[in-house]
Design a protein around this motif. Sequence first.
Motif, PDB file in Angstrom:
ATOM      1  N   ARG A  96      -5.078   7.854  -1.165  1.00  0.00           N
ATOM      2  CA  ARG A  96      -3.504   7.008  -0.907  1.00  0.00           C
ATOM      3  C   ARG A  96      -2.485   7.003  -2.122  1.00  0.00           C
ATOM      4  O   ARG A  96      -1.506   7.371  -1.678  1.00  0.00           O
ATOM      5  CB  ARG A  96      -4.022   5.469  -0.569  1.00  0.00           C
ATOM      6  CG  ARG A  96      -4.766   5.450   0.461  1.00  0.00           C
ATOM      7  CD  ARG A  96      -5.170   3.857   1.068  1.00  0.00           C
ATOM      8  NE  ARG A  96      -4.059   3.112   1.485  1.00  0.00           N
ATOM      9  CZ  ARG A  96      -3.674   3.385   2.781  1.00  0.00           C
ATOM     10  NH1 ARG A  96      -4.705   3.858   3.614  1.00  0.00           N
ATOM     11  NH2 ARG A  96      -2.764   2.718   3.253  1.00  0.00           N
ATOM     12  N   ARG A 100       1.005   9.195  -1.589  1.00  0.00           N
ATOM     13  CA  ARG A 100       2.262   8.204  -1.646  1.00  0.00           C
ATOM     14  C   ARG A 100       2.942   8.819  -2.826  1.00  0.00           C
ATOM     15  O   ARG A 100       4.222   9.054  -2.513  1.00  0.00           O
ATOM     16  CB  ARG A 100       1.870   6.848  -2.194  1.00  0.00           C
ATOM     17  CG  ARG A 100       2.316   5.865  -1.012  1.00  0.00           C
ATOM     18  CD  ARG A 100       2.217   4.472  -1.436  1.00  0.00           C
ATOM     19  NE  ARG A 100       0.766   4.045  -1.470  1.00  0.00           N
ATOM     20  CZ  ARG A 100       0.082   3.565  -2.616  1.00  0.00           C
ATOM     21  NH1 ARG A 100       0.730   3.640  -3.821  1.00  0.00           N
ATOM     22  NH2 ARG A 100      -1.132   3.089  -2.441  1.00  0.00           N
ATOM     23  N   LEU A 135      -5.186   7.948   7.864  1.00  0.00           N
ATOM     24  CA  LEU A 135      -4.489   6.762   7.701  1.00  0.00           C
ATOM     25  C   LEU A 135      -3.716   7.143   6.375  1.00  0.00           C
ATOM     26  O   LEU A 135      -2.582   6.485   6.240  1.00  0.00           O
ATOM     27  CB  LEU A 135      -5.620   5.706   7.689  1.00  0.00           C
ATOM     28  CG  LEU A 135      -5.219   4.483   7.839  1.00  0.00           C
ATOM     29  CD1 LEU A 135      -4.512   4.241   9.390  1.00  0.00           C
ATOM     30  CD2 LEU A 135      -5.947   3.491   7.633  1.00  0.00           C
ATOM     31  N   ALA A 136      -4.331   7.601   5.320  1.00  0.00           N
ATOM     32  CA  ALA A 136      -3.531   7.935   4.113  1.00  0.00           C
ATOM     33  C   ALA A 136      -2.326   8.789   4.364  1.00  0.00           C
ATOM     34  O   ALA A 136      -1.304   8.312   3.840  1.00  0.00           O
ATOM     35  CB  ALA A 136      -4.497   8.490   3.041  1.00  0.00           C
ATOM     36  N   ASP A 139       0.088   6.546   6.470  1.00  0.00           N
ATOM     37  CA  ASP A 139       0.875   5.374   5.706  1.00  0.00           C
ATOM     38  C   ASP A 139       1.778   5.980   4.782  1.00  0.00           C
ATOM     39  O   ASP A 139       2.808   5.140   4.408  1.00  0.00           O
ATOM     40  CB  ASP A 139      -0.404   4.603   5.074  1.00  0.00           C
ATOM     41  CG  ASP A 139      -1.019   3.629   6.090  1.00  0.00           C
ATOM     42  OD1 ASP A 139      -0.522   3.509   7.409  1.00  0.00           O
ATOM     43  OD2 ASP A 139      -1.991   2.925   5.778  1.00  0.00           O
ATOM     44  N   SER A 140       1.613   6.879   4.123  1.00  0.00           N
ATOM     45  CA  SER A 140       2.386   7.493   3.087  1.00  0.00           C
ATOM     46  C   SER A 140       3.583   8.405   3.918  1.00  0.00           C
ATOM     47  O   SER A 140       4.570   8.671   3.198  1.00  0.00           O
ATOM     48  CB  SER A 140       1.738   8.457   2.269  1.00  0.00           C
ATOM     49  OG  SER A 140       1.052   9.724   2.920  1.00  0.00           O
TER      50      SER A 140
END
Length: 291
Positions: A96, A100, A135-136, A139-140
């Motif tokens: 994650r 990001r 998901l990583a 979300d990023s």
Amino acid sequence: RAKDMGKNNCQFYTREMNACIEEKLVLLEGLRGALDDGQFRLVYQPKVDLRTGRIFGVEALVRWEHPEHGCIGPDRFIPLAEESGMIVALGEWVLRTACRQNRAWQEAGLAPLRMSVNVSPRQFEEQGLVPRVALALADSGLAAEWLELEVTEGVIMRDLQQAVAKMGELRAMGVSLSIDDFGTGYSSLSALKSFPVSTLKIDKSFVRDLGVSEGDQAVASSIIDLAHRLRLRVIAEGVETEQQCAFLRQNGCDEMQGYLFSRPLPPEQLRLLLEEQAAPIVSVPQPCLLA
Ligand code: C2E
Ligand code: MG
Ligand code: MG
Ligand code: MG
């Protein structure tokens, strides 16, 4: 093992062994809280295209900033995290954070880079890997094409069919895969051709004596040849000298990574390097990297 040798086994433990076991216990104890305490950080090592001399990607490498023991390298705690199962949570944090960071560089206007993240055996085998990766990315806000996962041959060979299926799912999402430490494991050549990977990474143990050892030269050039015949790209890790770099380029290696070009860097420093690269007048590529 001393334990299996009967009752009077204490004599088999030397003081060093005790110190070693004690260190393990201390680190293992600390690992649990370290993630919540924010004691981990990532450094990023550039990957360089040997044809252009330019940084096209980075590998994220984890460091543990221990409150008492200072900076601890992954070779000392990844195996413990792996044994204790903590690697799943730590690995997710790495993934994650790396996604990001990569997105943040893109948003800052830097040329897009491919971010490589190491995945250890337990993490790869864990059920939730594919959804965690999805998901990583979501979300990023990072596009899948800018993420690569590095896995070792050992991980794949443990359960070949399942590993190939999982790699296929990741590949279908648009994530790239590479085989880390290639040449040190034991993937059969027939299995290799079924791996949905894009890159082989020549282990640094073969790179170290390039220019000195004919054996290592033979291994390295054979891996390069093998990769190309399988239509894969090939990168060498642990490149420290001009001599190693010259050998690799002469033998058609596509990419390299190592102290010769740069050590793994904290994000602020890597950013400076990327900005330098973006401004042609300031950028001075290493001599050996120029074709
Ligand atoms: P690796 O993935 O094969 O990473 C390459 C290692 O070589 C890194 O060590 C890197 O700092 C080091 N290296 C780079 N250039 C040179 C060079 O020119 N000379 C020499 N001698 N070494 C060089 P590091 O950072 O200590 O990581 C060691 C291993 O720990 C990694 O090997 C990887 O297997 C594991 N690791 C690191 N970060 C993570 C992570 O976030 N997750 C997992 N699961 N494993 C990680
Ligand atoms: Mg790696
Ligand atoms: Mg490696
Ligand atoms: Mg390694």
